[in-house]
Scaffold this motif. Structure first.
Motif, short mmCIF file in Angstrom:
data_model
loop_
_atom_site.label_atom_id
_atom_site.label_comp_id
_atom_site.label_asym_id
_atom_site.label_seq_id
_atom_site.Cartn_x
_atom_site.Cartn_y
_atom_site.Cartn_z
N ASN A 134 43.01 2.15 53.03
CA ASN A 134 44.20 2.58 53.78
C ASN A 134 45.48 2.10 53.09
OD1 ASN A 134 44.17 -0.15 54.34
ND2 ASN A 134 44.62 0.07 56.51
N ALA A 135 45.37 1.81 51.79
CA ALA A 135 46.50 1.24 51.05
C ALA A 135 47.69 2.19 51.01
CB ALA A 135 46.06 0.87 49.63
N SER A 136 47.46 3.46 50.72
CA SER A 136 48.59 4.40 50.65
C SER A 136 49.17 4.66 52.03
CB SER A 136 48.15 5.71 49.98
OG SER A 136 47.07 6.30 50.68
N TYR A 137 48.32 4.67 53.06
CA TYR A 137 48.78 4.82 54.44
C TYR A 137 49.71 3.67 54.82
CZ TYR A 137 48.38 4.11 59.52
OH TYR A 137 48.66 3.87 60.84
N LYS A 138 49.28 2.44 54.52
CA LYS A 138 50.10 1.27 54.85
C LYS A 138 51.38 1.26 54.02
CE LYS A 138 47.94 -2.70 55.18
NZ LYS A 138 47.01 -3.80 54.83
N ALA A 139 51.31 1.76 52.80
CA ALA A 139 52.48 1.75 51.92
C ALA A 139 53.61 2.62 52.47
CB ALA A 139 52.09 2.22 50.52
N ILE A 140 53.30 3.84 52.89
CA ILE A 140 54.36 4.73 53.38
C ILE A 140 54.87 4.25 54.74
CG2 ILE A 140 52.72 6.38 54.40
CD1 ILE A 140 56.26 7.08 52.94
N ARG A 141 53.98 3.66 55.57
CA ARG A 141 54.43 3.13 56.85
C ARG A 141 55.41 1.96 56.63
NH1 ARG A 141 52.82 7.24 58.76
NH2 ARG A 141 51.39 7.51 60.52
#
Length: 415
Positions: free
Chosen positions: A322-329
């Protein structure tokens, strides 16, 4: 127990409180066309009735489940003789494009004020022409305090329940099982009270979490795509895939399919999951999920179960990140907190002579002119230099990406 005035209405204070946007419309004596988006049992239908009532406007209601274009046109014709009519359409996401098209002229001309209610994201299910003529407002799941007060009010005011001696010893199971759905909560309360044995000495019924759990298992086991278990099952489905359990995921998929769930609804959730939970650990997941959505849209049931099953197994057995999900959040949260920082001069476009003279873009290094198609330079605003949003996940694909970032940026981002 349906509220008769806005004063009695429970929850949604961000909309109807003293500073709420809908309250401001009412104070101004007008009402725009609206789309009310929220989970089941939070008061969408009730709110529509009360808004019209507050302004003394004629009210007409249709359900998208059983209304057709003919019904829409009949209501519109009646509204032409009764200007200001509020037309409420429950589950507007179930209207076809032709049915929604039939509304456009009347809404645009002000013949009716449209209030649509939907549990689905209007961006997916409501045509752009209708969306552009209506404002979307999100209704939130009801909180613990609101739900607790609804239980107490029902026991004190309901014609049948108030005749019984009921004491709620524990609220947790009632609130957890209802999941913020007031209608489900009141149904469950009724079931528990009716099925409980009064104390032989006092005649009182005591509601405990254990009793509620047992009765809920017996009475709420059927899947209902319109509410009830709808959100429980889709939640279990997503969490099973995220947890890499293809067997549990297939079971919940089967529950939804047997219950007549919309295959596009399921496929959309898989699209989101492919990016949010699999992400860069397996970039092909998003492509397969997109293909799945397109395929089930074309094919429909019963054969879509094959495509959904394949996609579910693929996503469940994929490595997770979920790294990219957490990054944009994290990046969006920072922008909301700090506002937009100035773009570095080197990265700015220079469409005018003045901008050229001010040096816009002069020091920018075109990456493809350098070895390895990379030039070490600053891309973030000055105040954010070195800020890290993307932290690669623990999987082979992102480990490879992390190594490349380390080679390119050295110590700058700590990769």
């Amino acid at each position: 127990m349906r509220p008769r005035t806005l004063t009695d209405y429970a929850g949604q204070q961000h909309l109807i409180g003293s500073e709420g946007v809908l309250r401001r419309y009412l104070n101004a004596g007008r009402l725009p066309s609206l789309i009310l988006w929220g989970p089941p049992g939070v008061g969408k239908t009730t709110l529509a009735h009360l808004l019209a009532q507050e302004l003394g406007l004629p009210f007409a209601a249709l359900s998208a489940i059983n209304a057709g274009v003919k019904d829409v046109r009949e209501v519109i014709e009646r509204a032409r003789k009764q200007r200001g009519t509020v037309l409420f359409i429950d589950e507007i996401h179930r209207f076809s494009k032709s049915q929604q098209d039939a509304l456009l002229g009347a809404v645009e001309q002000g013949v009716v004020t449209l209030i649509g209610a939907t549990t689905e994201n209007p961006s997916f299910e409501v045509i752009p022409a209708v969306l552009s003529r209506a404002q979307v407002y999100v209704l939130e799941a009801l909180g613990k305090d609101v739900l607790t007060s609804l239980v107490d009010k029902a026991l004190a005011e309901d014609e049948i329940l108030k005749q019984k001696k009921v004491r709620v010893q524990e609220y947790n199971a009632l609130l957890t099982i209802s999941g913020g759905d007031a209608r489900k909560l009141l149904n469950l309360l009724e079931i528990v009270v009716e099925a409980s044995r009064p104390n032989p000495k006092t005649g009182a019924i005591t509601i405990t979490d254990e009793a509620v759990q047992q009765l809920a298992q017996q009475h709420l086991a059927r899947y209902d795509k319109g509410g009830e278990m709808h959100y429980d099952v889709i939640s279990a489905f997503i969490k099973s895939i995220r947890g890499s359990d293809p067997n549990a995921a297939l079971y919940y998929l089967a529950v939804m399919l047997e219950g007549g769930e919309d295959v596009k609804f399921i496929a959309r959730r898989l699209l989101i999951l492919a990016s949010e939970d699999v992400g860069l650990a397996n970039p092909n997941a998003l492509m397969l999920a997109q293909s799945c959505f397109q395929a089930v849209t074309v094919i429909g049931m019963p054969e879509s179960d094959i495509i959904l099953g394949q996609t579910v197994v693929y996503l469940a057995t994929s490595p997770k990140s979920n790294a990219s999900y957490k990054a944009i959040r994290e990046a969006r949260a920072l922008v909301r907190q700090q506002g937009v920082q100035p773009v570095p001069i080197a990265l700015r476009n220079a469409p005018t002579k003045l901008m050229e003279e001010l040096g816009y873009g002069n020091t920018y290094m075109y990456s493809h002119d350098y070895e390895g198609n990379f030039a070490y330079q600053e891309f973030l605003p000055e105040q954010l230099s070195g800020r890290v949003f993307y932290h690669p996940g623990q999987n082979p694909a992102e480990a490879k990406a992390q190594e490349r970032l380390r080679q390119l940026w050295g110590e700058k981002y700590g990769y």
